[in-house]
Write a protein that holds these residues in place. Structure first.
Motif, PDB file in Angstrom:
ATOM      1  N   THR A   1      -5.053  -6.887 -10.740  1.00  0.00           N
ATOM      2  CA  THR A   1      -4.520  -7.526  -9.539  1.00  0.00           C
ATOM      3  C   THR A   1      -3.061  -7.955  -9.762  1.00  0.00           C
ATOM      4  OG1 THR A   1      -6.748  -8.306  -9.063  1.00  0.00           O
ATOM      5  CG2 THR A   1      -4.954  -9.276  -7.777  1.00  0.00           C
TER       6      THR A   1
ATOM      7  N   TYR B   1      -9.119 -12.776  -7.764  1.00  0.00           N
ATOM      8  CA  TYR B   1      -7.719 -12.450  -7.469  1.00  0.00           C
ATOM      9  C   TYR B   1      -6.826 -12.593  -8.701  1.00  0.00           C
ATOM     10  CZ  TYR B   1      -9.146 -12.064  -2.681  1.00  0.00           C
ATOM     11  OH  TYR B   1      -9.765 -11.630  -1.535  1.00  0.00           O
TER      12      TYR B   1
ATOM     13  N   GLY C   1     -14.343  -4.971   5.005  1.00  0.00           N
ATOM     14  CA  GLY C   1     -13.535  -5.302   3.839  1.00  0.00           C
ATOM     15  C   GLY C   1     -12.877  -6.664   3.872  1.00  0.00           C
ATOM     16  N   SER C   2     -13.137  -7.443   4.909  1.00  0.00           N
ATOM     17  CA  SER C   2     -12.506  -8.749   5.098  1.00  0.00           C
ATOM     18  C   SER C   2     -10.993  -8.649   5.181  1.00  0.00           C
ATOM     19  CB  SER C   2     -12.915  -9.752   4.000  1.00  0.00           C
ATOM     20  OG  SER C   2     -12.277  -9.471   2.775  1.00  0.00           O
ATOM     21  N   SER C   3     -10.530  -7.516   5.674  1.00  0.00           N
ATOM     22  CA  SER C   3      -9.081  -7.352   5.834  1.00  0.00           C
ATOM     23  C   SER C   3      -8.507  -8.325   6.840  1.00  0.00           C
ATOM     24  CB  SER C   3      -8.751  -5.921   6.262  1.00  0.00           C
ATOM     25  OG  SER C   3      -9.122  -5.033   5.241  1.00  0.00           O
TER      26      SER C   3
ATOM     27  N   ASN D   1      -6.296 -11.317   5.820  1.00  0.00           N
ATOM     28  CA  ASN D   1      -4.846 -11.308   5.572  1.00  0.00           C
ATOM     29  C   ASN D   1      -4.054 -11.981   6.684  1.00  0.00           C
ATOM     30  OD1 ASN D   1      -4.126  -8.209   3.725  1.00  0.00           O
ATOM     31  ND2 ASN D   1      -4.837 -10.197   3.058  1.00  0.00           N
TER      32      ASN D   1
ATOM     33  N   MET E   1      -1.497 -15.573  -3.018  1.00  0.00           N
ATOM     34  CA  MET E   1      -0.933 -14.810  -4.137  1.00  0.00           C
ATOM     35  C   MET E   1       0.576 -14.971  -4.123  1.00  0.00           C
ATOM     36  SD  MET E   1      -3.105 -11.474  -5.129  1.00  0.00           S
ATOM     37  CE  MET E   1      -2.087 -10.339  -4.240  1.00  0.00           C
TER      38      MET E   1
ATOM     39  N   PHE F   1      -1.116  -4.879  -9.206  1.00  0.00           N
ATOM     40  CA  PHE F   1      -1.093  -4.621  -7.760  1.00  0.00           C
ATOM     41  C   PHE F   1      -0.051  -5.517  -7.084  1.00  0.00           C
ATOM     42  CE2 PHE F   1      -2.991  -6.035  -3.627  1.00  0.00           C
ATOM     43  CZ  PHE F   1      -3.008  -4.822  -2.954  1.00  0.00           C
TER      44      PHE F   1
ATOM     45  N   TYR G   1       0.785  -1.232   0.000  1.00  0.00           N
ATOM     46  CA  TYR G   1       0.000   0.000   0.000  1.00  0.00           C
ATOM     47  C   TYR G   1       0.817   1.282   0.000  1.00  0.00           C
ATOM     48  CZ  TYR G   1      -3.611  -3.446   0.666  1.00  0.00           C
ATOM     49  OH  TYR G   1      -4.434  -4.532   0.483  1.00  0.00           O
TER      50      TYR G   1
ATOM     51  N   TYR H   1     -14.036  -8.694  -8.804  1.00  0.00           N
ATOM     52  CA  TYR H   1     -13.757  -8.514  -7.367  1.00  0.00           C
ATOM     53  C   TYR H   1     -15.053  -8.117  -6.645  1.00  0.00           C
ATOM     54  CZ  TYR H   1     -11.149  -7.552  -3.125  1.00  0.00           C
ATOM     55  OH  TYR H   1     -10.680  -7.587  -1.823  1.00  0.00           O
TER      56      TYR H   1
ATOM     57  N   ILE I   1      -8.998  -2.244  -8.177  1.00  0.00           N
ATOM     58  CA  ILE I   1      -9.454  -3.629  -7.945  1.00  0.00           C
ATOM     59  C   ILE I   1     -10.908  -3.633  -7.469  1.00  0.00           C
ATOM     60  CG2 ILE I   1      -9.217  -5.592  -6.340  1.00  0.00           C
ATOM     61  CD1 ILE I   1      -6.177  -5.272  -6.559  1.00  0.00           C
TER      62      ILE I   1
ATOM     63  N   TYR J   1      -5.355  -0.762  -5.657  1.00  0.00           N
ATOM     64  CA  TYR J   1      -6.371  -1.435  -4.845  1.00  0.00           C
ATOM     65  C   TYR J   1      -7.749  -0.797  -5.076  1.00  0.00           C
ATOM     66  CZ  TYR J   1      -9.095  -3.520  -1.222  1.00  0.00           C
ATOM     67  OH  TYR J   1     -10.101  -4.177  -0.575  1.00  0.00           O
TER      68      TYR J   1
ATOM     69  N   GLU K   1       0.706 -12.676  -0.441  1.00  0.00           N
ATOM     70  CA  GLU K   1      -0.518 -12.474   0.342  1.00  0.00           C
ATOM     71  C   GLU K   1      -1.279 -13.774   0.530  1.00  0.00           C
ATOM     72  OE1 GLU K   1      -3.841 -10.131  -1.447  1.00  0.00           O
ATOM     73  OE2 GLU K   1      -3.841  -9.029   0.439  1.00  0.00           O
TER      74      GLU K   1
ATOM     75  N   SER L   1      -5.216 -14.674   1.757  1.00  0.00           N
ATOM     76  CA  SER L   1      -6.500 -14.052   2.053  1.00  0.00           C
ATOM     77  C   SER L   1      -7.449 -15.186   2.479  1.00  0.00           C
ATOM     78  CB  SER L   1      -7.011 -13.306   0.817  1.00  0.00           C
ATOM     79  OG  SER L   1      -8.102 -12.488   1.144  1.00  0.00           O
TER      80      SER L   1
HETATM   81  C1  AVJ Z   1      -7.640  -5.591   1.367  1.00  0.00           C
HETATM   82  C2  AVJ Z   1      -6.966  -7.662   2.277  1.00  0.00           C
HETATM   83  C3  AVJ Z   1      -9.286  -7.257   1.846  1.00  0.00           C
HETATM   84  O1  AVJ Z   1      -7.602  -9.883   0.522  1.00  0.00           O
HETATM   85  O2  AVJ Z   1      -9.192  -9.313  -0.829  1.00  0.00           O
HETATM   86  C4  AVJ Z   1      -7.351  -7.661  -3.153  1.00  0.00           C
HETATM   87  C5  AVJ Z   1      -6.505  -7.329  -0.715  1.00  0.00           C
HETATM   88  N1  AVJ Z   1      -5.479  -8.564  -2.659  1.00  0.00           N
HETATM   89  N2  AVJ Z   1      -6.893  -8.300  -4.229  1.00  0.00           N
HETATM   90  C6  AVJ Z   1      -8.217  -9.034  -0.128  1.00  0.00           C
HETATM   91  C7  AVJ Z   1      -6.455  -7.838  -2.141  1.00  0.00           C
HETATM   92  C8  AVJ Z   1      -5.751  -8.836  -3.934  1.00  0.00           C
HETATM   93  C9  AVJ Z   1      -7.804  -7.560  -0.053  1.00  0.00           C
HETATM   94  N3  AVJ Z   1      -7.890  -7.027   1.350  1.00  0.00           N
END
Ligand code: AVJ
Length: 319
Positions: A213, A206, A161-163, A166, A252, A216, A37, A54, A48, A45, A280, A282
């Motif tokens: 993506t 993704y 956002g389902s963060s 991660n 990812m 990104f 970020y 997405y 995305i 993002y 990453e 998710s």
């Molecule tokens: C920001 C963590 C919710 O995991 O979907 C989006 C980041 N990575 N596309 C996710 C993300 C690839 C996203 N988050």
């Protein structure tokens, strides 16, 4: 004028760079998703979130729109609204009236995002106190002091956002436990969770057709080059996204296209042809698996709402 509170730089920048370098020297190599970020990464993002494939952002927004009143009925009034990873703050604004918010506390790793959101919110909600905390919540939250400044205002932690996806379950549990410790009387957590679903739908989300993506993902190598004085050639790493159903997560990767020797400051790392860097995870949950995680973290009550397809879940949890 919004108050600006910066709780130190909770993660010192030397440690951050050491971790980044060590992750790249390990086998398999990995880069923490928090490095995505920078300004370019934030812009990608945002792009995305507009992609047809997405679905999480717009599905969550639809659940919020449709069930806002019912959700708000499970939240206290006159609150301090704590936005974890607030970004530009826009997801918070529609909630401030329904919960009669008296204070908005934005928490974000990026001071630039924080000052933007403080400005935007401060202009729109003149009666609300605005506070920003620059921190990285890959470690336990330390908000007791800030929140204790208004001891009688109940707290709502907002983590959309389902963060949380991660974080591996272990760390997700630690973060939820840390939120739980900050709740205080009447406090609640409002959180968005991406659901387990068809592998093809997940993988398309993704690995989109336009390659946004992929851009990104590869952008993180530019961040690494800058931060570590490294010389990755982003053109020689391919984007890969696969759903690992055993661990219930999207993975990812950046996959080396040919053998590559990369300098990381004074260190060197050779990547074999086809070797992957993990950038990453998710994690995806079912309503049951996430409710169980909440219980394990010490939450005694929870409610949830989903879209018709059952793709995304919004939870309210309380002590
Ligand atoms: C920001 C963590 C919710 O995991 O979907 C989006 C980041 N990575 N596309 C996710 C993300 C690839 C996203 N988050």
């Amino acid at each position: 004028m919004p108050a600006w509170i910066s709780v130190g730089l909770v993660e010192d920048s030397d440690q951050r760079l050491l971790d980044l370098r060590n992750g790249l020297l390990q086998r398999p190599a990995h880069i923490s998703p928090k490095f995505f970020y920078d300004a370019q990464g934030c812009a990608l993002y945002s792009a995305i979130c507009e992609l047809a494939e997405y679905y999480p952002t717009r599905t969550e927004a639809a659940i919020f729109e449709r069930h806002r009143d019912a959700i708000a009925r499970r939240l206290p009034r006159g609150v301090q609204w704590v936005d974890l990873g607030c970004g530009d703050g826009a997801k918070s604004w529609p909630w401030l009236k329904p919960v009669e918010a008296r204070r908005w506390v934005g928490v974000d790793i990026s001071p630039e995002w924080l000052s933007m959101s403080l400005q935007a919110g401060g202009q729109q909600f003149v009666e609300v106190e605005f506070v920003g905390v620059a921190t990285d919540f890959t470690r336990p939250l330390q908000l007791h002091h800030v929140l204790g400044q208004r001891p009688h205002w109940p707290r709502v932690f907002f983590y959309p956002g389902s963060s949380i996806g991660n974080f591996p379950p272990e760390q997700a549990l630690a973060l939820l436990g840390s939120v739980r410790e900050h709740l205080g009387p009447e406090g609640r957590l409002l959180i968005g969770i991406d659901g387990v679903k068809d592998k093809a739908v997940l993988e398309a989300a993704y690995d989109d057709a336009l390659g946004v993506t992929a851009a990104f993902n590869r952008n993180v190598l530019r961040v690494v080059n800058r931060e570590l004085d490294a010389d990755f050639d982003a053109r020689r790493f391919a984007h890969r996204a696969v759903f690992n159903s055993r661990d219930s997560r999207i993975e990812m990767h950046l996959v080396a296209q040919g053998v590559q020797q990369v300098h990381l400051g004074t260190d060197q790392r050779v990547f074999d042809d086809g070797e992957a860097i993990v950038t990453e995870y998710s994690y995806k949950y079912t309503p049951e698996s996430f409710a169980a995680l909440l219980r394990e973290a010490g939450f005694g009550s929870s409610w949830h709402w989903s879209d018709e397809r059952g793709w995304f879940h919004v939870f309210v949890a309380g002590a």
